[in-house]
Scaffold this motif. Sequence first.
Motif, PDB file in Angstrom:
ATOM      1  N   GLN A 150      27.611  24.910 -21.227  1.00 58.83           N
ATOM      2  CA  GLN A 150      26.915  24.506 -19.743  1.00 58.83           C
ATOM      3  C   GLN A 150      27.889  24.885 -18.867  1.00 58.83           C
ATOM      4  N   LEU A 151      29.308  25.057 -18.873  1.00 59.45           N
ATOM      5  CA  LEU A 151      30.018  25.157 -17.883  1.00 59.45           C
ATOM      6  C   LEU A 151      30.135  26.745 -17.259  1.00 59.45           C
ATOM      7  N   THR A 152      29.008  26.928 -16.994  1.00 54.02           N
ATOM      8  CA  THR A 152      28.586  28.286 -16.505  1.00 54.02           C
ATOM      9  C   THR A 152      29.473  28.781 -14.991  1.00 54.02           C
ATOM     10  N   PHE A 153      29.353  29.841 -14.947  1.00 54.66           N
ATOM     11  CA  PHE A 153      30.037  30.192 -13.274  1.00 54.66           C
ATOM     12  C   PHE A 153      28.809  29.387 -12.424  1.00 54.66           C
ATOM     13  N   LEU A 154      27.666  29.519 -12.541  1.00 59.18           N
ATOM     14  CA  LEU A 154      26.632  29.052 -11.509  1.00 59.18           C
ATOM     15  C   LEU A 154      26.892  27.491 -11.675  1.00 59.18           C
ATOM     16  N   HIS A 155      27.061  26.919 -12.576  1.00 57.84           N
ATOM     17  CA  HIS A 155      27.344  25.464 -12.728  1.00 57.84           C
ATOM     18  C   HIS A 155      28.522  25.051 -11.931  1.00 57.84           C
ATOM     19  N   ILE A 156      29.663  25.730 -11.964  1.00 58.81           N
ATOM     20  CA  ILE A 156      30.994  25.427 -11.318  1.00 58.81           C
ATOM     21  C   ILE A 156      30.722  25.703  -9.882  1.00 58.81           C
ATOM     22  N   TYR A 157      30.380  27.013  -9.406  1.00 57.45           N
ATOM     23  CA  TYR A 157      30.077  27.458  -8.416  1.00 57.45           C
ATOM     24  C   TYR A 157      29.172  26.440  -7.245  1.00 57.45           C
ATOM     25  N   HIS A 158      28.189  26.022  -7.993  1.00 55.59           N
ATOM     26  CA  HIS A 158      27.338  25.069  -7.460  1.00 55.59           C
ATOM     27  C   HIS A 158      27.892  23.690  -6.984  1.00 55.59           C
ATOM     28  N   HIS A 159      28.434  23.243  -8.191  1.00 59.66           N
ATOM     29  CA  HIS A 159      29.112  21.974  -7.857  1.00 59.66           C
ATOM     30  C   HIS A 159      30.244  21.884  -7.069  1.00 59.66           C
ATOM     31  N   SER A 160      31.115  22.564  -6.794  1.00 64.45           N
ATOM     32  CA  SER A 160      32.441  22.923  -6.148  1.00 64.45           C
ATOM     33  C   SER A 160      32.171  23.246  -4.706  1.00 64.45           C
ATOM     34  N   THR A 161      31.288  24.300  -4.429  1.00 60.29           N
ATOM     35  CA  THR A 161      30.935  24.707  -3.023  1.00 60.29           C
ATOM     36  C   THR A 161      30.124  23.563  -2.456  1.00 60.29           C
ATOM     37  N   MET A 162      29.119  23.045  -3.045  1.00 63.47           N
ATOM     38  CA  MET A 162      28.304  22.189  -2.116  1.00 63.47           C
ATOM     39  C   MET A 162      29.055  20.893  -1.802  1.00 63.47           C
ATOM     40  N   PHE A 163      30.105  20.411  -2.603  1.00 60.47           N
ATOM     41  CA  PHE A 163      30.733  19.485  -2.107  1.00 60.47           C
ATOM     42  C   PHE A 163      31.420  19.755  -0.835  1.00 60.47           C
ATOM     43  N   ALA A 164      32.202  20.946  -0.949  1.00 55.38           N
ATOM     44  CA  ALA A 164      32.933  21.574   0.202  1.00 55.38           C
ATOM     45  C   ALA A 164      32.190  21.891   1.237  1.00 55.38           C
ATOM     46  N   PHE A 165      31.060  22.540   1.326  1.00 52.12           N
ATOM     47  CA  PHE A 165      30.160  22.859   2.297  1.00 52.12           C
ATOM     48  C   PHE A 165      29.512  21.625   2.891  1.00 52.12           C
ATOM     49  N   TRP A 166      29.202  20.506   2.183  1.00 52.86           N
ATOM     50  CA  TRP A 166      28.794  19.465   2.848  1.00 52.86           C
ATOM     51  C   TRP A 166      29.650  18.466   3.765  1.00 52.86           C
ATOM     52  N   TRP A 167      30.663  18.687   3.245  1.00 49.36           N
ATOM     53  CA  TRP A 167      31.900  18.034   4.024  1.00 49.36           C
ATOM     54  C   TRP A 167      31.713  18.404   5.372  1.00 49.36           C
ATOM     55  N   VAL A 168      31.834  19.772   5.432  1.00 49.01           N
ATOM     56  CA  VAL A 168      31.618  20.446   6.715  1.00 49.01           C
ATOM     57  C   VAL A 168      30.429  19.872   7.620  1.00 49.01           C
ATOM     58  N   GLY A 169      29.311  19.891   6.895  1.00 47.69           N
ATOM     59  CA  GLY A 169      28.123  19.494   7.503  1.00 47.69           C
ATOM     60  C   GLY A 169      28.057  17.968   7.812  1.00 47.69           C
ATOM     61  N   ALA A 170      28.705  17.181   7.168  1.00 41.63           N
ATOM     62  CA  ALA A 170      28.825  15.640   7.438  1.00 41.63           C
ATOM     63  C   ALA A 170      29.728  15.552   8.822  1.00 41.63           C
ATOM     64  N   LYS A 171      30.831  16.274   8.829  1.00 40.06           N
ATOM     65  CA  LYS A 171      31.808  16.103   9.605  1.00 40.06           C
ATOM     66  C   LYS A 171      31.398  16.844  11.064  1.00 40.06           C
ATOM     67  N   PHE A 172      30.698  17.898  11.189  1.00 39.10           N
ATOM     68  CA  PHE A 172      30.478  18.467  12.452  1.00 39.10           C
ATOM     69  C   PHE A 172      29.040  18.630  12.926  1.00 39.10           C
ATOM     70  N   VAL A 173      28.131  18.504  12.022  1.00 39.21           N
ATOM     71  CA  VAL A 173      26.524  18.487  12.300  1.00 39.21           C
ATOM     72  C   VAL A 173      25.812  17.605  11.346  1.00 39.21           C
ATOM     73  N   PRO A 174      26.154  16.202  11.457  1.00 37.15           N
ATOM     74  CA  PRO A 174      25.354  15.309  10.844  1.00 37.15           C
ATOM     75  C   PRO A 174      23.828  15.102  11.193  1.00 37.15           C
ATOM     76  N   GLY A 175      23.232  15.998  11.286  1.00 39.13           N
ATOM     77  CA  GLY A 175      21.987  15.851  12.062  1.00 39.13           C
ATOM     78  C   GLY A 175      21.374  17.195  12.499  1.00 39.13           C
ATOM     79  N   GLY A 176      20.171  16.936  13.281  1.00 41.66           N
ATOM     80  CA  GLY A 176      19.830  18.335  13.861  1.00 41.66           C
ATOM     81  C   GLY A 176      19.222  19.167  12.645  1.00 41.66           C
ATOM     82  N   SER A 177      19.378  20.478  12.673  1.00 42.80           N
ATOM     83  CA  SER A 177      18.655  21.374  11.544  1.00 42.80           C
ATOM     84  C   SER A 177      19.356  21.298  10.076  1.00 42.80           C
ATOM     85  N   ALA A 178      20.553  20.507  10.241  1.00 43.92           N
ATOM     86  CA  ALA A 178      20.991  20.304   8.903  1.00 43.92           C
ATOM     87  C   ALA A 178      20.328  19.288   8.062  1.00 43.92           C
TER      88      ALA A 178
END
Length: 277
Positions: A150-178
């Motif tokens: 189950q540890l496919t590239f999709l699984h690892i890419y999805h979980h790791s990047t979503m965590f990093a991506f949404w740190w940026v979202g919560a840090k800089f744009v916690p609202g609006g179109s986000a």
Amino acid sequence: MDLKTAAINDLITSQIQTLFGFYKWCQSFTDPRVENWLLMSSPFPTLVFLALYLAMIKYGPIYMSKRKAFKLKWLLVVYNFGITMLNAWIAFELLYCGLKRNYNFICQLVDTSDDEYEVRIARAIWWYYFSKLIEFMDTFFFIVRKKTRQLTFLHIYHHSTMFAFWWVGAKFVPGGSALTGAMVNCFVHVFMYSYYCLAAMGPSVQKFLWWKKYLTILQLIQFTIGVVLGLHAIMTQCQFTRWMQYVFVCYAFSFIVLFSNFYNHTYLTESDKKKTY
């Protein structure tokens, strides 16, 4: 110290100062409401958790290779039910507060005021980011149950990047179109983790779960709508953070490619493929 060594040291010092200056410049765009919230003051805790996650993926299966797989049936039921409830709360909180603030869910600037509903939106988006850290447990459970396929590239890419991506979202744009992307993804996760919760109950329940492939279709629809809305925002000159619009479109498109590949390999039989030619 010779002139060459001195020049190299000066160059290194200059580069460090430049990087630090860039870091401070980025930090200046922090939403002031979230600056002192858990994990928000600096990217380093998020990067540490991400590094630990990737280390778990590398070394976890090695550690488990000579050990018996764990069952964890009822722990998985409770965990997936908890994630389902958390996503449901975030989704309805964002929807409710967005409606209260008369949000335009396609193009909306971030309001950094201390308005009650705007703060609730920011807090819900922080919880959305934090839920991505909790969801690292998905991978942990695969490892200790020895479900390493189950540890496919999709699984690892999805979980790791979503965590990093949404740190940026919560840090800089916690609202609006986000808000729209987080809200829709949470609604999708309600269905997804509900499925996982039921599937964890065992074969007696699994035989009734005929709708797994439709979860993938739902995810593909989600990301396609995200790309369309993102392109629409760019073409109509939406004033929501422009660089993030481009990043979001590219990121969502990467998921379309990866989930399409997963769907083709998982659900299309050879005969189905022949019918499409």
